[in-house]
Design an enzyme around this catalytic site. Sequence first.
Site, PDB file in Angstrom:
ATOM      1  CE  LYS A 117      34.410  37.082  47.983  1.00 13.74           C
ATOM      2  NZ  LYS A 117      35.106  37.266  49.272  1.00 13.74           N
ATOM      3  CE  LYS A 199      33.293  47.578  46.204  1.00 13.92           C
ATOM      4  NZ  LYS A 199      32.826  46.965  47.437  1.00 13.92           N
ATOM      5  CE  LYS A 202      40.947  43.760  48.376  1.00 10.88           C
ATOM      6  NZ  LYS A 202      41.224  44.378  49.656  1.00 10.88           N
TER       7      LYS A 202
END
Length: 337
Positions: A117, A199, A202
């Site tokens: 992140k 994976k 969103k």
Amino acid sequence: MENEVQKKRILSGIQPSGDLTLGSYLGAIKNWAALADEYDCYYMLADMHTITVRQVPAELRRHTLTQVAAYIASGLDPEKNVLFVQSHVPAHAQLGWVLDCYTMFGELSRMTQFKDKSAKNADNINAGLFTYPALMAADILLYQADLVPVGGDQKQHVEICRDIATRFNGIYGDTFKLPDPYIPQVGARVMSLTSPEKKMSKSDKDPNGCVYMLEKPEDILRKFKRAITDSDTERCVRFDRENKPGVSNLMQIYAVATGKSFETIEQEFAGHGYGDFKQAVGESVVELLRPIREETERLLADKSYLESVYRAGAEKAAYVANRTLNKVYKKVGFLPR
Ligand code: TRP
């Protein structure tokens, strides 16, 4: 009543950071609904975790409310499950701070999600993103949860939660139950339709890789029609994650949506092209999601009902959470109020 006391406790959460995906439904929510009889279940909307990445406030509110509706529409009965919003239960922030002081810089630095992140949000590597696992540990430990259903990407966070709990218990004596990750067997991992090695997410840059739970049927069908299959020469529907990741992902989705075994699916499409197969998978997903979308829309039109659900949830959650928090405050030496 008696064995209710002995039920094992489950806690899990999803961030309301966007529209829920087919992956969150098949990998998590659908399985949760089946656990209510056997376990004492707490499901949270992790809105405090969501703001570790910059959000548009009105969108965060809308996603949170929609997610409450979608949880219920997916079969999470609010009478049997405690559904609540993390920021409605102040004990999460309170225990989160305490646990920050029992979590080491070095161990946080090793978290793969933090590294990922911070690479993705290089202009906003904030302290919350770094201490995220300590807050998540608070989420879990407040409820003395036995099991934490999570996808593989969150396993490391459950492990650090155990490490923090073990450290705290070691200093102050038994305070927290050590939780175990609970990774469901079927449909646990839905992959992107356009890059099946990743994976379904969103936050995927490619909008065609991800199907949303509340998406319109024609959009769902279109995405499945465009899903990548495989470039191997053997053009047949066969489950083989390694050599046929695209086809295997579609088979997995179809299997969960229809309840058919891989063997039945292989027979069903023997001699057919991938086009027929993708069409069938798309239709099965449309039918699977249709009642959930309709029920979510119906619930969203009844705001006062949704409010009553999350208020009652926060009250039940706070009751349990505050018992743990009070114990912790006492143990670390805070002067009682
Ligand atoms: N970190 C989880 C995710 O992004 C969400 C989450 C927050 C969570 N707190 C939790 C999951 C506690 C399980 C238990 O998917």
